[in-house]
Scaffold this active site. Structure first.
Site, PDB file in Angstrom:
ATOM      1  N   LEU A  96      -8.780  -0.915   9.840  1.00 23.75           N
ATOM      2  CA  LEU A  96      -8.271   0.091  10.765  1.00 23.75           C
ATOM      3  C   LEU A  96      -9.038   1.405  10.612  1.00 23.75           C
ATOM      4  CD1 LEU A  96      -4.512  -0.704  10.129  1.00 23.75           C
ATOM      5  CD2 LEU A  96      -5.763  -1.175  12.249  1.00 23.75           C
ATOM      6  N   ASN A 110       0.734  -2.846   3.183  1.00 21.72           N
ATOM      7  CA  ASN A 110      -0.060  -4.064   3.270  1.00 21.72           C
ATOM      8  C   ASN A 110       0.146  -4.891   2.008  1.00 21.72           C
ATOM      9  OD1 ASN A 110      -2.297  -5.802   4.264  1.00 21.72           O
ATOM     10  ND2 ASN A 110      -3.398  -4.974   2.503  1.00 21.72           N
ATOM     11  N   HIS A 112      -1.797  -7.507  -0.530  1.00 22.29           N
ATOM     12  CA  HIS A 112      -3.176  -7.860  -0.881  1.00 22.29           C
ATOM     13  C   HIS A 112      -3.159  -8.817  -2.068  1.00 22.29           C
ATOM     14  CE1 HIS A 112      -7.489  -7.424  -1.314  1.00 22.29           C
ATOM     15  NE2 HIS A 112      -7.314  -7.237  -2.611  1.00 22.29           N
ATOM     16  N   SER A 139      -0.358  -7.559  -4.687  1.00 18.40           N
ATOM     17  CA  SER A 139       0.153  -6.196  -4.669  1.00 18.40           C
ATOM     18  C   SER A 139       0.579  -5.826  -3.253  1.00 18.40           C
ATOM     19  CB  SER A 139      -0.932  -5.197  -5.110  1.00 18.40           C
ATOM     20  OG  SER A 139      -1.535  -5.572  -6.322  1.00 18.40           O
ATOM     21  N   ASP A 148      -7.736  -0.964   0.688  1.00 19.87           N
ATOM     22  CA  ASP A 148      -6.952  -1.469  -0.445  1.00 19.87           C
ATOM     23  C   ASP A 148      -6.834  -0.446  -1.569  1.00 19.87           C
ATOM     24  OD1 ASP A 148      -6.679  -3.918   0.905  1.00 19.87           O
ATOM     25  OD2 ASP A 148      -8.512  -4.705   0.020  1.00 19.87           O
TER      26      ASP A 148
END
Length: 203
Positions: A96, A110, A112, A139, A148
């Site tokens: 994004l 999010n 991950h 995570s 991330d």
């Protein structure tokens, strides 16, 4: 209780998406109400799953847009039209832009498949095995402009065995991901205050 109107962004099968929807639908005290699913891939199986669970499911094919900004503008239009206050990325395979992330700062998370800050990006299971890590995991973190890198909400870890392959390690992690994401979203919303609706068009 007033529940937070939440959207889920996906690109594939949507197993974490399905877990979040079912948690929301089965527990009236769960703080999230899932009101929209968006996929950048029109053939994503998760769209069918979401629709079968009664959730509006929208395909916005990124290939139909000349730029990331145009693609994200259409996502933003859908999010605003459904009065979304919070976003969960669940296997959403698009990077994004900083502007979109800024618009949703503090209200987008999010999942991950690594123990962040280790192994950002792709191929996390293979990289963990190659590094002979004793532990691997997943995570849930806040989304920031740096990939991330946002603050971690919570993690789970699984033991890496000597005979693990990337596929077997992926299965171990995935078996724990659903409950992890359900807990993480609940935790993230404990102190969450939706924006004033009068400012929603500025997101």
């Amino acid at each position: 209780m007033t529940r937070t109107r939440t959207a889920i962004l996906i690109s594939g099968g949507g197993s974490n998406m399905e877990a979040l929807i079912k948690a929301s639908q089965s527990d009236p005290d769960y703080p999230a109400e899932i009101v929209l699913v968006i996929s950048n891939r029109p053939k994503a199986a998760g769209l069918t799953k979401a629709a079968s669970l009664g959730i509006p499911a929208v395909a916005i094919d990124h290939k139909d847009y000349d730029s990331r900004e145009d693609f994200e503008a259409e996502m933003q239009r859908q999010l605003i039209s459904h009065n979304v206050d919070f976003i969960c990325c669940a296997g959403f395979m698009r990077v994004l832009t900083g502007q979109f992330v800024s618009n949703w700062a503090g209200r987008m998370i999010n999942i991950h498949p690594s123990l962040l800050p280790k192994y950002k990006g792709l191929n996390t299971h293979a990289r963990a095995i190659a590094a002979r890590e004793p532990w691997h995991g997943a995570s849930v973190h806040y989304v920031t402009a740096d990939l991330d890198s946002g603050s971690v909400i919570t993690q789970i870890r699984v033991k890496v065995d000597d005979d693990d392959t990337p596929e077997s390690l992926s299965q171990k992690v995935r078996a724990q991901e659903h409950n992890l994401y359900i807990r993480a979203l609940k935790f993230a919303l404990l102190d969450f205050t939706p924006r004033d609706p009068s400012t929603s068009d500025k997101r």
